[in-house]
Design an enzyme around this catalytic site. Structure first.
Site, PDB file in Angstrom:
ATOM      1  N   GLY A 120     -24.112 -28.144  27.530  1.00 15.53           N
ATOM      2  CA  GLY A 120     -23.762 -29.487  27.084  1.00 15.53           C
ATOM      3  C   GLY A 120     -24.376 -29.818  25.734  1.00 15.53           C
ATOM      4  CG  ASP A 178     -17.756 -19.393  24.761  1.00 21.07           C
ATOM      5  OD1 ASP A 178     -18.810 -19.014  24.216  1.00 21.07           O
ATOM      6  OD2 ASP A 178     -17.289 -20.542  24.581  1.00 21.07           O
ATOM      7  CG  ASP A 186     -21.922 -24.845  26.361  1.00 24.43           C
ATOM      8  OD1 ASP A 186     -23.116 -24.596  26.123  1.00 24.43           O
ATOM      9  OD2 ASP A 186     -21.126 -25.229  25.494  1.00 24.43           O
ATOM     10  CG  ASP A 214     -28.677 -24.674  22.340  1.00 23.89           C
ATOM     11  OD1 ASP A 214     -27.990 -25.442  23.070  1.00 23.89           O
ATOM     12  OD2 ASP A 214     -28.159 -23.827  21.599  1.00 23.89           O
TER      13      ASP A 214
END
Lengths: 376, 376
Positions: free
Chosen positions: B94, B271, B92, B146
């Site tokens: 962050g 996930d 991911d 993002d």
């Protein structure tokens, strides 16, 4: 329960033996992982078997009596069925725990009144009730209800306490002998030698305990704060009295050094929370010495935790990774360190046994004490 | 990274596929256990492989950047070497974590300034630095940086946020394309569709993301509080735009029902912390429904946790035993429940795949949603 003394070391009093219980054999000297509340903390049952190679584990009467309670324990069909550990189990009598409650317990001839550390509810343990409880838990080896005197302890208190422990032992044996196992297998009762650090009391207690002719005998009230030398000295004269053809169990001991020295003095069985409790604090016992994994020095040590020891936890994970997990308070840290430390403890007593059988125990022991107790 | 679309369901948009990464194949639809700080909480690495049958796990850039830090990560040779998981890893970006910091972060065109939740130290994440960090971590699939807009979110904010996320995506791609993997294997970058719950924004974002022609595409900013119907509706029109020949990853979702419904809408990857976090709170997902193991009703249920599911954690331990461990706050409770819940999640997506291949997915899905979401 049967015990076969297989070999006695020539240069020390170390012994190799074999115990046979309803749930399997135990090769001694042996270390018993502590499974207080029906679980060895942070360790799966299959890890006890496959990784740690545990041969017998401990349960605790005080904790199991409070949670899950005797009703659940009985309906489960005993502790073996409840937690799925199918090997031998020994249950501590709860004496040590209730005495630790200090301000919320009261000792009398009858037994000990105490309040639960969980909800403050009031309970009474007597020698008789503790036998009944351990019948319900269904351990292979059950322990007598004793008073574990504190250290230091004045002579008068130690004497009175020991005498009461002896009277309690008689009551334990009477109750045990007049009851039967609940689940169709045989249980056995170990009495406990007390007497603080007073030689004459310890001798008296060892003689009283030896006379009971139980299948095994325990030494309690040590490793409670007295100097190690005092402990070794006590073990030595107590073991001179305890029968040679019965296993001897030193309760609640200890460091690798304590265990090796006590084996040299003729002790066969050990239990201690140290490998699991210290694991949860990031302290590792290894074949090369003691590691505080929180130390900065391990942050980029990508070598296995203990290559010599072998096994999954000790070789799959690196020191740097374990340190990271400990610093992050990750549950996996406790899991890895607990399996590792227990694997080491079982390895240590297994090696001791090999060296007793090979006849070079004393030399090995002296080297191993130095090696395993140094700080890395 | 390669993706092969193996079968599309006739009655729904469900797909079966195969992804090939430098660290192995992934059969989709797939659920990815979350390993935030280089560990799937309470789960040994070998349990991920042997028991849970995980095919890919997640790591988190924010957490790994702070601890153990990039220096250690690089010296270890990347996350695979550091934690010993040798299968595919996705990190991911962050973004989600730093936006969750709320009061201790500041967003600008440049990136996000934030304070560490551990020691308050100040850091800056930019699209470029996040690419560089994920290069050092060395995940097989890395995520674009993002902004995950909150819910509810007004149209103007959602639009501006989405537009910035698009500009950040361009910067991510530029940086990613001008750098290389550190450890001799190929990494790939997934962009993320944003736009809150506004259809026109989501469509615009999906089009922008699709145009980038990356190896896979993700949908972010869902399951943040909006009604499930809104989420499904959004997935539907976004998936109409995202290319069919690339895997689609729905970030942070969700319950068994959410996952099955999203599979029916053409999602391939999931996930969520739910199976592990809820496990630590005593909530079990089983093939027969949801169990709150703290409930009194399980106290004397000595049947396995989930016999149908099979596997060690789910069949070796009883519900009564697990309840006891949870009530006692024992670490083993988290271990058993986490392995069980993750085994169930992997079983669920594996079954979905089987039924897509067999052609009866929709019927199976409708029955399974009811069955797995009922409270036992």
């Amino acid at each position: 329960m049967k015990y076969e003394l297989q070999k006695t070391d020539i240069l020390s009093k170390a012994r190799a033996g074999k115990m046979t219980t309803a749930h399997g054999e135990i090769l001694t000297p042996i270390f018993m992982p502590v499974g207080t509340a029906a679980t060895v903390k942070a360790v799966h049952q299959r890890e006890l078997v496959n990784d740690i190679k545990a041969q017998i584990i401990l349960g605790n009467t005080y904790h199991l009596y409070l949670r899950p309670g005797l009703d659940i324990m009985e309906r489960a069909g005993g502790l073996h069925k409840f937690n799925g550990w199918s090997g031998p189990i020994l249950t501590d009598s709860g004496g040590y725990q209730v005495f630790s409650l200090k301000d919320i317990r009261k000792i009398s001839e009858e037994g000990v009144k105490f309040q639960s550390h969980i909800d403050g509810s009031r309970h009474l343990f007597t020698p008789e009730s503790v036998m009944d409880i351990q019948r319900v838990i269904g351990a292979d080896i059950i322990m007598a209800f004793d008073e574990c005197a504190p250290y230091p302890c004045d002579y008068t208190y130690a004497q009175k306490s020991m005498e009461m422990t002896h009277r309690w032992l008689t009551r334990c044996i009477n109750r045990f002998d007049s009851t039967e196992g609940r689940y169709g297998f045989e249980q056995t009762l170990f009495p406990i030698v007390q007497g603080s650090t007073y030689k004459d009391l310890r001798i008296k207690s060892a003689e009283f305990v030896a006379e009971q002719n139980c299948d095994g005998n325990a030494i309690g009230g040590l490793a409670v704060g007295e100097p190690a030398e005092k402990m070794y000295e006590t073990i030595e004269y107590v073991n001179d009295i305890l029968p040679k053809d019965k296993p001897r169990y030193l309760m609640g001991v200890g460091t690798p050094e304590n265990i090796l020295e006590a084996i040299a003095l003729g002790i066969d069985m050990f239990d201690c929370v140290m490998p699991t409790r210290n694991a949860r604090n990031g302290m590792l016992f290894t074949t090369q010495g003691i590691i505080n994994i929180r130390n900065e020095k391990w942050k980029d040590d990508f070598s296995p935790i203990d290559e010599t020891l072998g096994g999954y936890a000790s070789t799959f994970y690196s020191r740097a990774y374990l340190r990271h997990l400990v610093k992050c308070d990750e549950i996996l840290a406790a899991q890895i360190a607990s399996v590792h430390n227990l694997t080491f403890y079982l390895w240590l007593v297994g090696q001791a046994r090999e060296h007793i059988l090979a006849g070079d125990f004393l030399t090995w022991k002296n080297a191993m004490v130095k090696q395993t107790m140094q700080r890395l």
